[in-house]
Design an enzyme around this catalytic site. Structure first.
Site, PDB file in Angstrom:
ATOM      1  N   LYS A 115      39.410 107.032 -27.982  1.00 45.16           N
ATOM      2  CA  LYS A 115      39.324 108.442 -27.546  1.00 45.16           C
ATOM      3  C   LYS A 115      40.714 109.073 -27.424  1.00 45.16           C
ATOM      4  O   LYS A 115      40.966 110.178 -27.924  1.00 45.16           O
ATOM      5  CB  LYS A 115      38.598 108.502 -26.192  1.00 45.16           C
ATOM      6  CG  LYS A 115      38.666 109.839 -25.517  1.00 45.16           C
ATOM      7  CD  LYS A 115      37.896 110.895 -26.262  1.00 45.16           C
ATOM      8  CE  LYS A 115      38.242 112.279 -25.767  1.00 45.16           C
ATOM      9  NZ  LYS A 115      37.439 113.311 -26.375  1.00 45.16           N
ATOM     10  N   GLY A 154      46.891 124.157 -26.138  1.00 42.60           N
ATOM     11  CA  GLY A 154      46.225 124.208 -24.839  1.00 42.60           C
ATOM     12  C   GLY A 154      44.967 123.379 -24.839  1.00 42.60           C
ATOM     13  O   GLY A 154      44.757 122.531 -25.694  1.00 42.60           O
ATOM     14  N   CYS A 171      42.451 118.609 -23.549  1.00 41.95           N
ATOM     15  CA  CYS A 171      42.371 117.319 -24.239  1.00 41.95           C
ATOM     16  C   CYS A 171      43.671 117.018 -24.957  1.00 41.95           C
ATOM     17  O   CYS A 171      44.400 116.098 -24.595  1.00 41.95           O
ATOM     18  CB  CYS A 171      41.231 117.360 -25.237  1.00 41.95           C
ATOM     19  SG  CYS A 171      39.748 118.029 -24.502  1.00 41.95           S
ATOM     20  N   ARG A 193      42.246 126.735 -19.839  1.00 44.42           N
ATOM     21  CA  ARG A 193      43.002 125.583 -19.339  1.00 44.42           C
ATOM     22  C   ARG A 193      44.220 125.275 -20.229  1.00 44.42           C
ATOM     23  O   ARG A 193      44.096 125.153 -21.433  1.00 44.42           O
ATOM     24  CB  ARG A 193      42.076 124.361 -19.233  1.00 44.42           C
ATOM     25  CG  ARG A 193      41.044 124.527 -18.119  1.00 44.42           C
ATOM     26  CD  ARG A 193      40.101 123.365 -18.057  1.00 44.42           C
ATOM     27  NE  ARG A 193      39.345 123.207 -19.280  1.00 44.42           N
ATOM     28  CZ  ARG A 193      38.535 122.196 -19.521  1.00 44.42           C
ATOM     29  NH1 ARG A 193      38.395 121.240 -18.630  1.00 44.42           N
ATOM     30  NH2 ARG A 193      37.869 122.121 -20.648  1.00 44.42           N
TER      31      ARG A 193
HETATM   32  N1  SAJ Z   1      45.934 124.107 -32.620  1.00 47.74           N
HETATM   33  C1  SAJ Z   1      47.067 124.455 -33.354  1.00 47.74           C
HETATM   34  N2  SAJ Z   1      47.098 124.223 -34.691  1.00 47.74           N
HETATM   35  C2  SAJ Z   1      46.040 123.647 -35.348  1.00 47.74           C
HETATM   36  C3  SAJ Z   1      44.891 123.285 -34.608  1.00 47.74           C
HETATM   37  C4  SAJ Z   1      44.868 123.526 -33.245  1.00 47.74           C
HETATM   38  O1  SAJ Z   1      48.048 124.973 -32.804  1.00 47.74           O
HETATM   39  O2  SAJ Z   1      46.131 123.501 -36.570  1.00 47.74           O
HETATM   40  C5  SAJ Z   1      45.883 124.347 -31.163  1.00 47.74           C
HETATM   41  C6  SAJ Z   1      44.719 125.228 -30.716  1.00 47.74           C
HETATM   42  O3  SAJ Z   1      45.014 126.572 -30.840  1.00 47.74           O
HETATM   43  C7  SAJ Z   1      44.560 124.787 -29.273  1.00 47.74           C
HETATM   44  C8  SAJ Z   1      44.906 123.303 -29.320  1.00 47.74           C
HETATM   45  O4  SAJ Z   1      45.657 123.125 -30.514  1.00 47.74           O
HETATM   46  O5  SAJ Z   1      45.468 125.434 -28.415  1.00 47.74           O
HETATM   47  C9  SAJ Z   1      43.721 122.365 -29.290  1.00 47.74           C
HETATM   48  O6  SAJ Z   1      42.627 122.908 -29.993  1.00 47.74           O
HETATM   49  P1  SAJ Z   1      41.687 122.069 -30.974  1.00 47.74           P
HETATM   50  O7  SAJ Z   1      40.701 123.022 -31.507  1.00 47.74           O
HETATM   51  O8  SAJ Z   1      42.475 121.296 -31.949  1.00 47.74           O
HETATM   52  O9  SAJ Z   1      40.998 120.960 -30.013  1.00 47.74           O
HETATM   53  P2  SAJ Z   1      40.255 120.995 -28.569  1.00 47.74           P
HETATM   54  O10 SAJ Z   1      41.265 120.679 -27.521  1.00 47.74           O
HETATM   55  O11 SAJ Z   1      39.443 122.223 -28.399  1.00 47.74           O
HETATM   56  O12 SAJ Z   1      39.253 119.730 -28.736  1.00 47.74           O
HETATM   57  C10 SAJ Z   1      39.771 118.440 -29.000  1.00 47.74           C
HETATM   58  C11 SAJ Z   1      39.026 117.827 -30.194  1.00 47.74           C
HETATM   59  N3  SAJ Z   1      39.706 116.618 -30.649  1.00 47.74           N
HETATM   60  C12 SAJ Z   1      40.068 116.430 -31.923  1.00 47.74           C
HETATM   61  O13 SAJ Z   1      39.909 117.259 -32.778  1.00 47.74           O
HETATM   62  C13 SAJ Z   1      40.682 115.116 -32.263  1.00 47.74           C
HETATM   63  C14 SAJ Z   1      37.588 117.531 -29.784  1.00 47.74           C
HETATM   64  O14 SAJ Z   1      36.907 116.875 -30.838  1.00 47.74           O
HETATM   65  C15 SAJ Z   1      37.568 116.650 -28.533  1.00 47.74           C
HETATM   66  O15 SAJ Z   1      36.240 116.397 -28.104  1.00 47.74           O
HETATM   67  C16 SAJ Z   1      38.283 117.392 -27.428  1.00 47.74           C
HETATM   68  O16 SAJ Z   1      39.626 117.624 -27.842  1.00 47.74           O
HETATM   69  C17 SAJ Z   1      38.220 116.543 -26.157  1.00 47.74           C
HETATM   70  O17 SAJ Z   1      37.398 116.867 -25.282  1.00 47.74           O
HETATM   71  O18 SAJ Z   1      38.889 115.506 -26.091  1.00 47.74           O
END
Ligand code: SAJ
Length: 405
Positions: free
Chosen positions: A201, A252, A255, A322
């Site tokens: 995880k 942000g 996770c 968050r």
């Molecule tokens: N982000 C970027 N560039 C990107 C992709 C995302 O700057 O190319 C930023 C987003 O804007 C955001 C952050 O990263 O601020 C995280 O967003 P995200 O959409 O990548 O992920 P989360 O935090 O919403 O969800 C993640 C997911 N994990 C993975 O993709 C490996 C989700 O599957 C998990 O269930 C979740 O964390 C968790 O609960 O652990």
């Protein structure tokens, strides 16, 4: 009967999903406000498809309470923050929930921890508490780790379709819990050991954090040399084995901006790339703030209150703030004893920061420069409203001329 403990972003959809698929579920949360709201038929957050799921679960008989139930299966889904100084996990909520479960549960009960935990947490913190309660782990109480993988914005779809991992040191117990999740999960469910599940995880989220950091670092390098990072990434991604993510104003959510620190905290002399990646991601709100200053200078602007940040949530089309980059940026601005940036987000109705607007037109009329911090569909579909503004687009959603990272 399954007692789901913690009715937040993960616990609630999981409880609803199980109930809607024929499992008898009682949801417990120590926050009376949450329980009251759910019992009065109101949801606590927005998410695609959750209203329909909520109705189906309520029709199937799900109940919400602040009491822990006497039963044989528990799913603990409470937050696991990290200590800002040691970078290690703070398992206080898991421990509190576990202790309450142990006060009421039947002998032979299975306690599933769904909260994200760092590798070794069950051995280090959970087992000793079970033993101290006079129960024998593996006999009186069975422990399982079943981490979730769902992404806010697509939670309901992903709950059904994603593959899952179940960590159990007793194979029969692992299979039993696999069977429980199979009531709604169409993905493949792998059963492994607890410690392996804990590690997978955290590694999954770390993988994404490191890859986002790479894109963010490229953005800085390209800015230094006057190159367009988006064009470079686009061309590089045409290579069959290259898939670079997108740079942004920071990372942000609860996770990706948190979990990788567990590895840094637990393996400080080994987790070097991870440590640097997290620092790179954390530096992005300041990078944006500097860029705002540069763009203001370039345009002869001196009044920061004529600059507006569009978006407060941590990513597009969710209402979750968050660890959001906008909040990090505003914090940084405060630390520099400055203030005045205006803010607006269509998903945030409450007043949570200074100079916050609740109407898009009013917000736009109040500023000369708009910084797009979050690419909500609202702004994507109405970008023409910004036609006479200076636009600084940190999410690369504008097609036309504007400032970028
Ligand atoms: N982000 C970027 N560039 C990107 C992709 C995302 O700057 O190319 C930023 C987003 O804007 C955001 C952050 O990263 O601020 C995280 O967003 P995200 O959409 O990548 O992920 P989360 O935090 O919403 O969800 C993640 C997911 N994990 C993975 O993709 C490996 C989700 O599957 C998990 O269930 C979740 O964390 C968790 O609960 O652990």
């Amino acid at each position: 009967m399954v007692n789901v403990i913690g009715l937040g972003y993960i616990g609630l959809p999981t409880a609803l999903m199980m109930a809607a698929h024929g499992v008898e579920v009682i949801g417990t949360d120590y926050n009376d406000g949450v329980v009251e709201k759910l019992n009065s038929g109101e949801l606590t957050f927005k998410e695609d498809g959750i209203d329909e799921l909520f109705n189906a679960a309520v029709n199937a008989g799900i109940r919400f309470t602040s009491e822990y139930q006497v039963t044989d299966t528990y799913i603990i889904s409470v937050p696991t923050p990290y200590d800002k100084f040691s970078k290690k996990i703070d398992p206080c909520y898991v421990i509190q929930a576990l202790k309450s479960v142990l006060e009421v549960c039947d002998k032979g009960a299975i306690v599933v921890i769904e909260s994200t935990i760092s590798p070794g947490t069950i051995d280090k913190y959970v087992k000793p508490i079970v033993e101290a309660s006079g129960n024998v782990v593996g006999k009186d109480i069975h422990l399982v780790h079943a981490p979730e993988r769902i992404i806010p914005g697509k939670m309901i779809y992903e709950l059904v379709h994603n593959n899952r991992t179940i960590g159990a040191d007793d194979k029969t117990i692992g299979e039993k819990i696999k069977h429980l999740y199979s009531t709604f999960c169409k993905g493949e469910i792998v059963v492994t050991s607890i410690k392996t599940a804990e590690m997978t995880k955290v590694v999954e989220n770390t993988y994404r954090a490191v890859n986002i950091a790479f894109a963010n670092e490229l953005a800085k390098i390209c800015r230094y040399d006057g190159l367009n990072v988006y064009e470079i990434i686009k061309i590089c991604n045409m290579h069959p084995r290259v898939n670079i993510l997108q740079p942004g104003p920071g990372v942000g959510g609860h996770c990706i901006s948190v979990d990788p620190w567990f590895l840094v905290g637990d393996y400080p002399s080994l987790a070097k790339v991870i440590d640097e990646s997290m620092k790179t991601n954390d530096s992005m709100p300041d990078f944006v703030l500097n860029r705002i200053y540069e763009i203001m200078q370039e345009n002869g602007m001196t009044d920061i209150s004529k600059v507006g940040l569009y978006g407060l949530t941590y990513k597009e089309n969710v209402d979750d703030i968050r660890e959001s980059p906008t909040l990090q940026l505003l914090e940084s601005q405060k630390r520099h004893l400055a203030n005045g940036l205006k803010v607006y987000d269509p998903y945030i109705e409450e007043n949570i920061v200074d100079n916050q607007y609740h109407d898009l037109d009013e917000f736009i009329n109040a500023v000369d420069m708009v910084v797009i911090m979050v690419g909500h569909d609202e702004i994507k579909n109405n970008i023409q409203l910004l036609s006479d503004k200076i636009i600084f687009d940190t999410r690369n959603i504008c097609v036309g001329e504007c400032y970028r990272l």
